[in-house]
Design an enzyme around this catalytic site. Structure first.
Site, PDB file in Angstrom:
ATOM      1  N   ILE A  20       0.893  -1.110  -0.139  1.00  0.00           N
ATOM      2  CA  ILE A  20       0.087  -0.095  -0.066  1.00  0.00           C
ATOM      3  C   ILE A  20       0.839   1.164  -0.022  1.00  0.00           C
ATOM      4  CG2 ILE A  20      -1.658   1.337   1.226  1.00  0.00           C
ATOM      5  CD1 ILE A  20      -2.804  -1.410   2.243  1.00  0.00           C
ATOM      6  N   VAL A  65      10.950  -0.322  13.819  1.00  0.00           N
ATOM      7  CA  VAL A  65      10.219   0.803  14.310  1.00  0.00           C
ATOM      8  C   VAL A  65      10.057   0.247  15.987  1.00  0.00           C
ATOM      9  CG1 VAL A  65       8.896   1.604  12.439  1.00  0.00           C
ATOM     10  CG2 VAL A  65       7.822  -0.141  13.506  1.00  0.00           C
ATOM     11  N   ALA A  95       2.169  -8.854  13.362  1.00  0.00           N
ATOM     12  CA  ALA A  95       1.700  -9.802  14.387  1.00  0.00           C
ATOM     13  C   ALA A  95       2.026 -11.318  14.312  1.00  0.00           C
ATOM     14  CB  ALA A  95       0.070  -9.743  14.668  1.00  0.00           C
ATOM     15  N   TYR A 155      -8.501 -12.159  12.041  1.00  0.00           N
ATOM     16  CA  TYR A 155      -7.711 -10.986  12.395  1.00  0.00           C
ATOM     17  C   TYR A 155      -7.240 -10.750  13.664  1.00  0.00           C
ATOM     18  CZ  TYR A 155      -6.183  -6.028  10.761  1.00  0.00           C
ATOM     19  OH  TYR A 155      -5.368  -5.202  10.301  1.00  0.00           O
ATOM     20  N   LYS A 162      -5.396  -2.503  15.912  1.00  0.00           N
ATOM     21  CA  LYS A 162      -5.771  -1.373  15.099  1.00  0.00           C
ATOM     22  C   LYS A 162      -7.007  -0.474  15.741  1.00  0.00           C
ATOM     23  CE  LYS A 162      -3.957  -2.483  10.946  1.00  0.00           C
ATOM     24  NZ  LYS A 162      -2.636  -1.362  10.601  1.00  0.00           N
ATOM     25  N   ILE A 191      -6.788  -5.919   0.337  1.00  0.00           N
ATOM     26  CA  ILE A 191      -5.792  -5.928  -0.887  1.00  0.00           C
ATOM     27  C   ILE A 191      -4.712  -6.778  -0.570  1.00  0.00           C
ATOM     28  CG2 ILE A 191      -4.160  -4.131  -2.198  1.00  0.00           C
ATOM     29  CD1 ILE A 191      -5.440  -1.848  -0.962  1.00  0.00           C
ATOM     30  N   LYS A 192      -4.571  -7.392  -1.909  1.00  0.00           N
ATOM     31  CA  LYS A 192      -3.328  -8.564  -1.922  1.00  0.00           C
ATOM     32  C   LYS A 192      -2.092  -7.936  -1.909  1.00  0.00           C
ATOM     33  CE  LYS A 192      -2.514 -12.812  -4.129  1.00  0.00           C
ATOM     34  NZ  LYS A 192      -2.085 -13.444  -5.162  1.00  0.00           N
ATOM     35  N   THR A 193      -1.408  -8.089  -0.691  1.00  0.00           N
ATOM     36  CA  THR A 193      -0.002  -7.496  -0.641  1.00  0.00           C
ATOM     37  C   THR A 193       0.746  -8.531   0.285  1.00  0.00           C
ATOM     38  OG1 THR A 193      -0.618  -6.384   1.645  1.00  0.00           O
ATOM     39  CG2 THR A 193      -0.952  -5.120   0.042  1.00  0.00           C
ATOM     40  N   LEU A 194       2.180  -8.354   0.346  1.00  0.00           N
ATOM     41  CA  LEU A 194       2.831  -9.185   1.213  1.00  0.00           C
ATOM     42  C   LEU A 194       2.193  -9.695   2.521  1.00  0.00           C
ATOM     43  CD1 LEU A 194       5.506 -10.716   1.185  1.00  0.00           C
ATOM     44  CD2 LEU A 194       6.665  -8.844   2.307  1.00  0.00           C
ATOM     45  N   ALA A 195       1.625  -8.594   3.209  1.00  0.00           N
ATOM     46  CA  ALA A 195       1.239  -8.756   4.717  1.00  0.00           C
ATOM     47  C   ALA A 195      -0.254  -9.607   4.410  1.00  0.00           C
ATOM     48  CB  ALA A 195       0.779  -7.460   5.294  1.00  0.00           C
TER      49      ALA A 195
HETATM   50  P1  NAD Z   1       3.199  -4.856   3.367  1.00  0.00           P
HETATM   51  O1  NAD Z   1       3.590  -6.153   3.716  1.00  0.00           O
HETATM   52  O2  NAD Z   1       3.661  -4.317   2.117  1.00  0.00           O
HETATM   53  O3  NAD Z   1       3.439  -3.683   4.326  1.00  0.00           O
HETATM   54  C1  NAD Z   1       3.646  -3.834   5.903  1.00  0.00           C
HETATM   55  C2  NAD Z   1       5.133  -3.252   6.260  1.00  0.00           C
HETATM   56  O4  NAD Z   1       5.176  -3.178   7.506  1.00  0.00           O
HETATM   57  C3  NAD Z   1       6.119  -3.958   5.467  1.00  0.00           C
HETATM   58  O5  NAD Z   1       7.049  -2.985   4.766  1.00  0.00           O
HETATM   59  C4  NAD Z   1       6.946  -4.253   6.815  1.00  0.00           C
HETATM   60  O6  NAD Z   1       8.370  -4.297   6.262  1.00  0.00           O
HETATM   61  C5  NAD Z   1       6.448  -3.364   7.640  1.00  0.00           C
HETATM   62  N1  NAD Z   1       7.102  -3.644   9.047  1.00  0.00           N
HETATM   63  C6  NAD Z   1       6.783  -4.822   9.804  1.00  0.00           C
HETATM   64  N2  NAD Z   1       7.164  -4.720  10.999  1.00  0.00           N
HETATM   65  C7  NAD Z   1       8.137  -3.815  11.047  1.00  0.00           C
HETATM   66  C8  NAD Z   1       9.215  -3.334  12.018  1.00  0.00           C
HETATM   67  N3  NAD Z   1       9.399  -3.852  13.139  1.00  0.00           N
HETATM   68  N4  NAD Z   1       9.710  -2.078  11.664  1.00  0.00           N
HETATM   69  C9  NAD Z   1       9.292  -1.355  10.593  1.00  0.00           C
HETATM   70  N5  NAD Z   1       8.571  -1.857   9.472  1.00  0.00           N
HETATM   71  C10 NAD Z   1       8.178  -2.973   9.910  1.00  0.00           C
HETATM   72  O7  NAD Z   1       1.519  -4.851   3.532  1.00  0.00           O
HETATM   73  P2  NAD Z   1       0.349  -3.873   3.445  1.00  0.00           P
HETATM   74  O8  NAD Z   1      -0.741  -4.465   3.053  1.00  0.00           O
HETATM   75  O9  NAD Z   1       0.788  -2.708   2.215  1.00  0.00           O
HETATM   76  O10 NAD Z   1       0.362  -3.093   4.642  1.00  0.00           O
HETATM   77  C11 NAD Z   1       0.601  -1.674   5.218  1.00  0.00           C
HETATM   78  C12 NAD Z   1      -0.472  -1.264   6.176  1.00  0.00           C
HETATM   79  O11 NAD Z   1      -1.800  -1.286   5.520  1.00  0.00           O
HETATM   80  C13 NAD Z   1      -0.568  -2.096   7.301  1.00  0.00           C
HETATM   81  O12 NAD Z   1      -0.609  -1.126   8.499  1.00  0.00           O
HETATM   82  C14 NAD Z   1      -1.795  -2.901   7.204  1.00  0.00           C
HETATM   83  O13 NAD Z   1      -2.194  -3.420   8.423  1.00  0.00           O
HETATM   84  C15 NAD Z   1      -2.752  -1.850   6.386  1.00  0.00           C
HETATM   85  N6  NAD Z   1      -3.898  -2.420   5.769  1.00  0.00           N
HETATM   86  C16 NAD Z   1      -3.515  -3.684   4.966  1.00  0.00           C
HETATM   87  C17 NAD Z   1      -4.666  -4.042   4.158  1.00  0.00           C
HETATM   88  C18 NAD Z   1      -4.535  -5.120   3.200  1.00  0.00           C
HETATM   89  O14 NAD Z   1      -5.638  -5.906   3.081  1.00  0.00           O
HETATM   90  N7  NAD Z   1      -3.344  -5.387   2.945  1.00  0.00           N
HETATM   91  C19 NAD Z   1      -5.871  -3.447   4.407  1.00  0.00           C
HETATM   92  C20 NAD Z   1      -6.172  -2.368   5.382  1.00  0.00           C
HETATM   93  C21 NAD Z   1      -4.871  -1.873   6.149  1.00  0.00           C
HETATM   94  O1  0WE Z   2      -3.579  -5.599   8.527  1.00  0.00           O
HETATM   95  C1  0WE Z   2      -3.498  -6.476   7.680  1.00  0.00           C
HETATM   96  C2  0WE Z   2      -2.463  -7.545   8.090  1.00  0.00           C
HETATM   97  C3  0WE Z   2      -1.317  -7.331   8.953  1.00  0.00           C
HETATM   98  C4  0WE Z   2      -0.435  -8.447   9.064  1.00  0.00           C
HETATM   99  C5  0WE Z   2      -0.152  -9.529   8.262  1.00  0.00           C
HETATM  100  C6  0WE Z   2       0.806 -10.442   8.623  1.00  0.00           C
HETATM  101  C7  0WE Z   2       0.944 -11.637   7.725  1.00  0.00           C
HETATM  102  C8  0WE Z   2       2.580 -12.018   7.998  1.00  0.00           C
HETATM  103  C9  0WE Z   2       0.217  -8.508  10.393  1.00  0.00           C
HETATM  104  N1  0WE Z   2       0.972  -9.630  10.773  1.00  0.00           N
HETATM  105  C10 0WE Z   2       1.342 -10.438  10.070  1.00  0.00           C
HETATM  106  N2  0WE Z   2       2.117 -11.548  10.670  1.00  0.00           N
HETATM  107  C11 0WE Z   2       2.813 -12.308   9.392  1.00  0.00           C
HETATM  108  O2  0WE Z   2       3.456 -13.250   9.868  1.00  0.00           O
HETATM  109  N3  0WE Z   2      -4.717  -6.611   6.855  1.00  0.00           N
HETATM  110  C12 0WE Z   2      -5.611  -5.658   6.999  1.00  0.00           C
HETATM  111  C13 0WE Z   2      -4.841  -7.936   5.838  1.00  0.00           C
HETATM  112  C14 0WE Z   2      -5.567  -8.996   6.538  1.00  0.00           C
HETATM  113  O3  0WE Z   2      -5.105  -9.792   7.343  1.00  0.00           O
HETATM  114  C15 0WE Z   2      -6.076 -10.472   7.710  1.00  0.00           C
HETATM  115  C16 0WE Z   2      -7.401 -10.182   6.997  1.00  0.00           C
HETATM  116  C17 0WE Z   2      -6.886  -8.951   6.461  1.00  0.00           C
HETATM  117  C18 0WE Z   2      -7.771  -8.468   5.441  1.00  0.00           C
HETATM  118  C19 0WE Z   2      -6.048 -11.704   8.732  1.00  0.00           C
HETATM  119  C20 0WE Z   2      -7.228 -12.371   8.960  1.00  0.00           C
HETATM  120  C21 0WE Z   2      -8.328 -12.110   8.375  1.00  0.00           C
HETATM  121  C22 0WE Z   2      -8.399 -11.011   7.519  1.00  0.00           C
END
Ligand code: NAD
Ligand code: 0WE
Length: 262
Positions: A20, A65, A95, A155, A162, A191-195
């Site tokens: 994102i 962080v 987490a 979650y 959050k 959104i499909k991301t690494l997380a």
């Molecule tokens: P992402 O994996 O691309 O980004 C998550 C980032 O957190 C990574 O760059 C990772 O290196 C960083 N991170 C984790 N531990 C860290 C640490 N100790 N110090 C510094 N950085 C650290 O995935 P994303 O989906 O782009 O997530 C970005 C934000 O968007 C997160 O807050 C996530 O909760 C939020 N979010 C994601 C979704 C989704 O569906 N993908 C939806 C709503 C909100």
């Molecule tokens: O905030 C998130 C995901 C954040 C996240 C993802 C990971 C994957 C790898 C936090 N910690 C970790 N730890 C890991 O080891 N989202 C909003 C995306 C998300 O995560 C879910 C969702 C959605 C949407 C988990 C369960 C159900 C729905």
């Protein structure tokens, strides 16, 4: 002339092109912003550096962080590079994997601490160091998810983190208002991301939200577009808000059972 011509800021949480944070970076770059990036862990360096270079970023630094000394060190470098900044983006969450599934009642003390530290406290830690670099005010933004407000199965502790993050946005907005600094959050749809990759049931929940939300699933670009507003002077007067960019999912009380897509 872009909306962000002459403006500088730093983005936390870029991991790869699906992040994102990258959607936000591209939108701000289009508007003429100068961007610095901070990422976590050496393995991400080879992903982040080429992306940053592609938008002429003069600043890419590692920072965990959870480490106060590392954050101090990072902001020293930010000050040397930029002097002052206009905005900050927090796009960081974590987490332990085993906490994102199974029974919530089994959430461990260590998992809870880690989730809240990385996903919530870090915003306070970054805001504290960024504030002195915003003498003329500025805008900060964090990323959140609907699971903060309503139960999203699996979650789990991230929902609690959050919820704390959203409250932190409000308390920071109150406090930093004194400095003409605004603090808001975007609540993004899935959104499909690494997380999101490898989270069991993520694909299903993406499909479900896409079928229920009036506008379907959102993209990194949609988040970038909202960031143009929340980080720019078009949103002066807006602070402490959680702004949905979820295709309208949160307004629905029931799926449209007449819709064959649903
Ligand atoms: P992402 O994996 O691309 O980004 C998550 C980032 O957190 C990574 O760059 C990772 O290196 C960083 N991170 C984790 N531990 C860290 C640490 N100790 N110090 C510094 N950085 C650290 O995935 P994303 O989906 O782009 O997530 C970005 C934000 O968007 C997160 O807050 C996530 O909760 C939020 N979010 C994601 C979704 C989704 O569906 N993908 C939806 C709503 C909100
Ligand atoms: O905030 C998130 C995901 C954040 C996240 C993802 C990971 C994957 C790898 C936090 N910690 C970790 N730890 C890991 O080891 N989202 C909003 C995306 C998300 O995560 C879910 C969702 C959605 C949407 C988990 C369960 C159900 C729905």
């Amino acid at each position: 002339m872009g909306l962000f011509a002459g403006k500088k800021g730093i983005i936390f949480g870029l991991a790869n092109k699906n992040s994102i944070a990258w959607g936000i970076a591209q939108a701000l770059h289009e508007e003429g912003a100068t961007l610095g990036f901070s990422y976590a862990g050496e393995i991400l360096q080879k992903r982040v550096e080429p992306l940053a270079a592609s938008i002429n970023s003069p600043f890419v630094e590692e920072c965990d962080v959870t480490d106060d000394a590392a954050i101090d060190n990072l902001f020293d470098k930010v000050q040397q590079q930029f002097g002052t900044i206009d905005f900050l983006v927090h796009s960081v969450a974590f987490a332990p994997r085993e906490e994102l599934g199974g029974r919530f009642v089994n959430t461990s003390r260590d998992g809870f601490k880690m989730a809240l530290d990385i996903s919530c406290y870090s915003l306070i830690a970054l805001a504290k160091r960024a504030l002195p670099l915003m003498p003329n005010g500025g805008s900060m933004m964090a990323m959140t998810y609907y699971g903060a407000e309503k139960v999203t199965p699996n979650y789990n502790v991230m929902g609690v983190a959050k919820a704390a993050l959203e409250a932190t946005v409000r308390y920071l907005a109150w406090d930093l208002g004194k400095n003409r600094v605004r603090v808001n959050a975007i609540s993004a749809g899935p959104i499909k991301t690494l997380a999101a990759a490898g989270i069991s049931g993520f694909r299903k929940s993406l499909g479900y939200v896409g079928s229920v939300a009036p506008m379907g699933n959102v993209t990194q670009e949609d988040i970038g577009n909202a960031a143009r507003y929340l980080l720019s002077d078009w949103s002066t007067g807006v602070t402490g808000e959680v702004h949905y960019v979820d295709g309208g999912y949160n307004i629905m009380g029931a799926p449209d059972l007449d819709d064959d897509e649903a």
